[in-house]
Design an enzyme around this catalytic site. Structure first.
Site, short mmCIF file in Angstrom:
data_model
loop_
_atom_site.label_atom_id
_atom_site.label_comp_id
_atom_site.label_asym_id
_atom_site.label_seq_id
_atom_site.Cartn_x
_atom_site.Cartn_y
_atom_site.Cartn_z
N HIS A 61 23.90 -27.91 64.93
CA HIS A 61 22.48 -27.60 64.77
C HIS A 61 22.23 -27.05 63.36
O HIS A 61 23.13 -26.47 62.74
CB HIS A 61 22.05 -26.56 65.81
N GLU A 70 20.73 -24.45 62.34
CA GLU A 70 20.99 -23.01 62.18
C GLU A 70 22.48 -22.74 62.01
O GLU A 70 22.89 -21.90 61.20
CB GLU A 70 20.50 -22.24 63.41
N CYS A 120 17.82 -22.37 69.91
CA CYS A 120 18.32 -22.48 71.28
C CYS A 120 19.24 -21.30 71.58
O CYS A 120 19.49 -20.45 70.72
CB CYS A 120 19.06 -23.81 71.46
#
EC number: 3.5.4.33
Lengths: 137, 137
Positions: A46, A48, A76
């Protein structure tokens, strides 16, 4: 958030779900990332996660307690958990993610981490809508 | 779990918090990992994350829906979130982690993922106790 949006545009161009992130330390971007789960065939890739890893590499420190994570979409659970371990100073996100965003699971961030949402939310969400509308065609 | 414990022993030998993980597909280990957060200076380098990434690389598929994750200690929120995205068939852990284990935050696993805890819990926990008792000296 403009720079996180620029990362999200890179994901869009690469046919990835368009989410981008940057990590800022002392007014400087020290980590960038855009979602690459398809290209790397890796659910952990992801935006991040990549930005946090890049920032920790830059600082030579796994703790990012003086850093802010900017991400175009609400993180998430996995990414919230990563920000917990990094003890981020702040997490700033663009558009909400009611389905898989971390906030529906309660307080997953580190107690010291400030949270702010809704920053350039419309632009962040519009890029996602554009991506999924093209996918449906 | 014996193989996950062997990974945890590698972490112990490397002066890392001794947690190990393996991913099994059709009775074969296709991903291994041990905690490397210190060496890599990266909070995302948990045993489970490394094992999941290795398994996805092996299969060429980010979904591990026919795979079981074995890990010596109850996963944290980040790793539970990663197993959610990978849609793991099952997560099996050794010792409970009441402080930072994911279960205190409720149902973070994928609905399809079966969960089992307490497998060789005492051996898994003993290695952790040994590590922290040496650290305190």
């Amino acid at each position: 958030m403009a720079q996180a949006l620029a990362e999200a545009e890179k994901a869009f161009a690469a046919d990835e779900i368009p989410i981008g992130a940057v990590v800022v330390f002392e007014n400087q971007i020290i980590g960038r990332g855009y979602n690459q789960t398809e290209r790397l065939r890796d659910v952990t890739a992801h935006a991040e996660m990549l930005a946090l890893t890049a920032a920790a590499n830059y600082l030579g420190n796994k703790y990012l307690s003086d850093c802010t994570l900017y991400v175009t979409i609400e993180p998430c659970v996995m990414c919230a958990g990563a920000s917990y371990w990094a003890q981020m100073k702040a997490v700033v996100f663009g558009a909400e993610e009611p389905k898989v965003g971390f906030r529906r699971h309660g307080a997953l961030l580190h107690p010291r981490t400030k949270l702010r949402g809704g920053v350039r939310a419309e632009e962040c969400a519009a890029l996602m809508r554009k991506f999924f509308s093209l996918k449906r065609k």
